[in-house]
Design a protein around this motif. Sequence first.
Motif, mmCIF file in Angstrom:
data_model
loop_
_atom_site.group_PDB
_atom_site.id
_atom_site.type_symbol
_atom_site.label_atom_id
_atom_site.label_comp_id
_atom_site.label_asym_id
_atom_site.label_seq_id
_atom_site.Cartn_x
_atom_site.Cartn_y
_atom_site.Cartn_z
ATOM 1 N N ASP A 150 -28.235 48.933 -29.155
ATOM 2 C CA ASP A 150 -29.105 47.884 -29.695
ATOM 3 C C ASP A 150 -28.408 46.522 -29.606
ATOM 4 O OD1 ASP A 150 -30.486 50.143 -30.531
ATOM 5 O OD2 ASP A 150 -30.857 49.383 -32.558
ATOM 6 N N HIS A 151 -29.196 45.465 -29.420
ATOM 7 C CA HIS A 151 -28.673 44.106 -29.541
ATOM 8 C C HIS A 151 -29.584 43.287 -30.455
ATOM 9 C CE1 HIS A 151 -25.701 44.823 -26.450
ATOM 10 N NE2 HIS A 151 -26.647 45.259 -25.640
ATOM 11 N N PRO A 152 -29.058 42.807 -31.582
ATOM 12 C CA PRO A 152 -29.849 41.948 -32.458
ATOM 13 C C PRO A 152 -29.851 40.510 -31.911
ATOM 14 C CG PRO A 152 -27.701 42.409 -33.452
ATOM 15 C CD PRO A 152 -27.730 43.146 -32.143
ATOM 16 N N CYS B 245 -26.574 37.534 -28.901
ATOM 17 C CA CYS B 245 -26.546 38.778 -29.656
ATOM 18 C C CYS B 245 -25.749 38.515 -30.933
ATOM 19 C CB CYS B 245 -25.878 39.883 -28.855
ATOM 20 S SG CYS B 245 -25.700 41.398 -29.826
ATOM 21 N N ILE C 71 -24.325 40.764 -32.794
ATOM 22 C CA ILE C 71 -23.094 41.546 -32.894
ATOM 23 C C ILE C 71 -22.054 40.579 -32.349
ATOM 24 C CG2 ILE C 71 -21.813 43.502 -31.895
ATOM 25 C CD1 ILE C 71 -24.441 45.090 -32.086
ATOM 26 N N HIS D 113 -20.096 40.938 -29.277
ATOM 27 C CA HIS D 113 -20.837 40.789 -28.014
ATOM 28 C C HIS D 113 -21.032 39.312 -27.678
ATOM 29 C CE1 HIS D 113 -22.780 45.056 -28.516
ATOM 30 N NE2 HIS D 113 -21.461 45.089 -28.383
ATOM 31 N N MET E 119 -22.343 37.354 -24.438
ATOM 32 C CA MET E 119 -23.782 37.579 -24.547
ATOM 33 C C MET E 119 -24.435 36.436 -25.333
ATOM 34 S SD MET E 119 -25.632 41.148 -25.561
ATOM 35 C CE MET E 119 -25.651 42.104 -24.043
HETATM 36 CU CU CU Z 1 -25.099 43.082 -28.653
#
Ligand code: CU
Length: 491
Positions: A420-422, A474, A476, A479, A484
């Motif tokens: 998953d990527h928030p 993202c 996270i 990331h 990202m």
């Molecule tokens: Cu991510």
Amino acid sequence: MEPITRRGALTLGGLGLAGVVVGGAGLLWTSSSANTGQVQSGRAFAQPPELRSANGLLQVRLDVARASVQVGGHSASILSFNGGIPGPTLRLKAGDRLGVTLRNGLEEPTNLHVHGLHVSPEGNGDNPFVMVEPGETFDYEFLLPADHPPGLYWYHPHHHGLSAGQVFGGLYGAIIVEDPVPIEAARERVLVISDITLDGRGRILGASAMEQMLGREGELVLVNGQVNPRLTARPGERERWQILNACVSRYLHLRLDGQRVQLLGVDSGRFGAPETVDAIVLAPGNRADVLVTMVDGTVELEALPYDRGGPGGMMGAGERPRSGTSTGRASLATLTVAGERVAAAPEVPIQRTPRDLRGRAVTARRELTFAMGMGAMMGGSGSMMSFTINGREFDADRVDTTVEAGSVEEWTLKNTSPMDHPVHLHVWPMQIVESAGRGPDTAIWQDVVNVPARGQVRVRIAFDDFVGRTVYHCHILDHEDAGMMGVIEVR
Ligand code: CU
Ligand code: C2O
Ligand code: CU
């Protein structure tokens, strides 16, 4: 004795912890280890100090520095705003001006972002390109529009490459924008939930390359810097809880069984009427605004396991992220409701119904693809994988997305990776128009939208009120630090 294994390569930016190794003392503090007894929990719930605006102005000084605080009954050396974790809660009203003098007392650069606030990204506003060097001071100024949505927001550092380590170290704080018509509550509480890993001597543990790839999760989950604090209330009382997921990577799948929990909204996205829920999932960066109507008994605020995926076949091995301690439940706080019954609280005033962009003409449609690929073992980031948006890693000098001011755009957020990527966009919130192939019944607005592994979400964004350059990424933060993140310019 803890062998020097998965934490062999510890890094924490330039904080001078590189090479620190967990010695014989081991991970004394982990809530999951056999040493649980060493962590003291169950102290009375406490909240960060609060700084409140007056006459339309809040001027504060935030000193970023290493500090020694008590965590779970041990002294820990963490990073802090003004000496504590979390930093002070900043309480504002729509239309206010917030001035922050940020002093960097670290040995590495930092900066400040006001997450979720709808304010200008330019100049000394919410500008993620500002860098504040060690020993330097920077004056930020944020001007909230008169119709700024009420709710819980937050602040944290946003220096590319250093965000995860600095937030993990303790740099986060809440911002509350008050309701124009107060919602009656016996008590208002802010719950800043974070996670951290400390070694036996109270030092923050950095993340290995593998943990950075997964997104680091701390072994201790804290509420306002406390381990499992104790809350008390009387039956019938209605409390307002504003809950922030300030964890770098951990998703919070929250339950408060046996109590009546009504969700007012997530992030700035207030619903027209509160929704009764039995669980809430907050991705990193998300906030929940809830009302809890107290029922007799003692219950735990629990974080349940949440599967946010893993590298799958990409890394060969099967190491999984440990969100919500995937091996079991984590108890974050204990609520005891006892004593004489209190008369029921009045109905919640009808909330301003959020606008719905689904009826609006769309100026542009875009696709943003969040991907993970095999990367080189890069010296700088230490990442084994590449983290990209539309095939590119972050470059502060490149504009990835140019948007016309005042337009409404529809973005398809695609995730081709097994995790998953928030996804978070600064300044402008996103309306979710399709998720898991379905359109929601109501207008759902968030500033962090989870895009599940190999899934996609469609959102609409109204680029109103401000122009300038900012970022999406993202949340996270490992990331984000690995690349990202993209640059958007509205003009
Ligand atoms: Cu991510
Ligand atoms: Cu909460 Cu760009 O961040
Ligand atoms: Cu943000």
